[in-house]
Design an enzyme around this catalytic site. Structure first.
Site, PDB file in Angstrom:
ATOM      1  CD1 TRP A  99      -2.079  -2.160   1.981  1.00 33.47           C
ATOM      2  CD2 TRP A  99      -2.940  -1.368   0.078  1.00 33.47           C
ATOM      3  NE1 TRP A  99      -3.073  -3.020   1.579  1.00 33.47           N
ATOM      4  CE2 TRP A  99      -3.611  -2.557   0.418  1.00 33.47           C
ATOM      5  CE3 TRP A  99      -3.305  -0.704  -1.089  1.00 33.47           C
ATOM      6  CZ2 TRP A  99      -4.637  -3.100  -0.369  1.00 33.47           C
ATOM      7  CZ3 TRP A  99      -4.327  -1.231  -1.876  1.00 33.47           C
ATOM      8  CH2 TRP A  99      -4.977  -2.415  -1.510  1.00 33.47           C
ATOM      9  CG  ASP A 166      -3.061   4.007   4.303  1.00 37.23           C
ATOM     10  OD1 ASP A 166      -4.071   3.790   5.005  1.00 37.23           O
ATOM     11  OD2 ASP A 166      -2.800   3.349   3.271  1.00 37.23           O
ATOM     12  CE  LYS A 190      -8.446  -3.259   4.268  1.00 43.14           C
ATOM     13  NZ  LYS A 190      -7.484  -2.288   3.787  1.00 43.14           N
TER      14      LYS A 190
HETATM   15  C1  LIG Z   1      -6.902  -1.912   2.398  1.00 45.01           C
HETATM   16  C2  LIG Z   1      -5.864  -0.869   2.431  1.00 45.01           C
HETATM   17  C3  LIG Z   1      -5.786   0.135   1.449  1.00 45.01           C
HETATM   18  C4  LIG Z   1      -6.690   0.170   0.241  1.00 45.01           C
HETATM   19  O1  LIG Z   1      -7.937   0.605   0.581  1.00 45.01           O
HETATM   20  P1  LIG Z   1      -9.078   0.836  -0.509  1.00 45.01           P
HETATM   21  O2  LIG Z   1     -10.112   1.519   0.324  1.00 45.01           O
HETATM   22  O3  LIG Z   1      -9.486  -0.500  -1.005  1.00 45.01           O
HETATM   23  O4  LIG Z   1      -8.540   1.697  -1.576  1.00 45.01           O
HETATM   24  C5  LIG Z   1      -4.820   1.100   1.599  1.00 45.01           C
HETATM   25  N1  LIG Z   1      -3.981   1.104   2.639  1.00 45.01           N
HETATM   26  C6  LIG Z   1      -4.020   0.156   3.594  1.00 45.01           C
HETATM   27  C7  LIG Z   1      -3.050   0.206   4.733  1.00 45.01           C
HETATM   28  C8  LIG Z   1      -4.958  -0.870   3.506  1.00 45.01           C
HETATM   29  O5  LIG Z   1      -5.011  -1.811   4.465  1.00 45.01           O
END
Ligand SMILES: *Cc1c(COP(=O)(O)O)cnc(C)c1O
Length: 355
Positions: A99, A166, A190
């Site tokens: 990511w 993030d 998540k």
């Molecule tokens: C799942 C995830 C993403 C991607 O998220 P989307 O909402 O599907 O774009 C980005 N960063 C992390 C750390 C993730 O776990």
């Protein structure tokens, strides 16, 4: 048989959050209408957004001067919106996984990118600690929890430049010193809500500093100004987020969530370290409390499919590891019970006894 949902995302939510959201989809606010068929501008929907924003601020103790936004597009769209809104000349990225790499890739479309450190040399099994943050960069981007590799930076970095994180997979799992960040964002699927929602916490006075024109929908100022209502936001996911924020508050807030996260992780990591069949993939000082990754020890490697089948037969769901790591991954978000972790440990012990 009782199922224990260890999916990495979309993932487990408290049962009551799902039930309340389902109920609102049948009849929202005793209106005789479904939450799915009302306007986002309906009089009784605005209080839902307002309360979700207020609770988010309360739970994370977000200081004055920050906006909480609920958007679409996922964390992946933020990868592009961040450089669009913050990168004038140069940005710094800490590369701790897939990511983080994807976020970095988007930034390269907008200017110079410095990768201050990377753990790619050992398949992202650790969080690099030795790095220098260039003071002439516009911001530093980090990924606090690496969902795929099971590593986590569970503290708030001191950064001399604006820090953007993030937090897709560890938001609301611990207290965060939001004042150290210019922006925190993530996909909600998540640890916050059902899929379809992106959360953004952004410092308002950090916006509007780049010289490029920004398309309206990609400009954070649009959403700050319109309170996430510039266009139609994801109505049902926002509702589910509110139900979960209420749940977190009722269960002791992020301090209580952090304690639980530690307890859950201790239960599973202790077993990984004790059990002769298994070995953890992340280095101990970088282990994630959210996504616990482990593989079979070299001499038991052939038991991969057998353990998966065994765990599945005992009610474990979603414990297959990501293809980049292999083995197994137990994702333990806020709603995962201690009982669920104990059930997984029991599986591992029974499987060990069988071999
Ligand atoms: C799942 C995830 C993403 C991607 O998220 P989307 O909402 O599907 O774009 C980005 N960063 C992390 C750390 C993730 O776990």
């Amino acid at each position: 048989m009782k199922k224990y949902n260890f999916n990495a995302g979309p993932s487990i939510l408290p049962r009551e959050v799902i039930e309340q959201t389902a109920q609102a989809c049948l009849d929202f606010d005793n209106s005789g209408l479904s939450l799915m068929e009302i306007s986002h501008r309906a009089k009784n929907f605005q209080p839902i957004v307002d309360e979700a924003v207020a609770l988010f601020k309360e739970l994370l103790n977000i200081p004055e001067g920050y906006s909480v936004l609920f958007l679409g597009g996922g964390a992946s769209l933020e990868f592009c919106m961040i450089p669009y809104n913050f990168l004038e000349k140069k940005a710094a990225y800490l590369n701790t996984g897939v990511w983080a790499t994807k976020a970095e890739k988007e930034a390269k479309l907008f200017g110079e990118v410095v990768e201050i450190a990377s753990s790619k040399d050992r398949n992202f099994t650790y969080i690099p600690r030795d790095f220098v943050i260039p003071t002439d960069a516009d911001y530093l981007h980090i990924t606090t929890n690496n969902t795929i590799y099971g590593t986590e930076l569970r503290e708030d970095l001191d950064s001399p430049i604006p820090l953007i994180a993030d937090m897709s997979s560890d938001i609301l799992s611990r207290p965060v010193d939001v004042s150290k960040y210019t922006m925190i964002y993530g996909g909600a699927q998540k640890n916050l809500a059902m899929a379809g929602l992106t959360f953004v916490i952004v410092k308002e006075d950090a916006l509007g500093k780049v010289s490029r024109p920004i398309p309206t929908m990609l400009d954070y100022r649009t959403h700050v100004k319109k309170g996430s209502m510039f266009n139609t936001p994801p109505v049902v996911p926002i509702y589910s987020a509110l139900m979960n924020l209420r749940y977190i508050k009722a269960h002791g807030g992020v301090e209580a969530m952090a304690k639980l996260a530690q307890q859950r992780a201790d239960i599973i990591y202790n077993e990984i370290d004790r059990n002769k069949l298994f070995v953890g993939t992340a280095e101990k000082d970088s282990r994630s409390l959210m996504n616990i990754t482990f593989v079979l020890n070299e001499e038991y490697k052939d038991l991969q499919e057998e353990f998966l089948a065994f765990a599945t037969s005992k009610g474990m769901v979603g414990v297959k590891g990501h293809r980049d790591v292999g083995g197994f991954r137990a994702s333990c978000y806020n709603a995962m019970s201690i009982e669920g972790c104990e059930a997984l440990v029991k599986c591992m012990q029974e499987f060990e006894a069988m071999h």
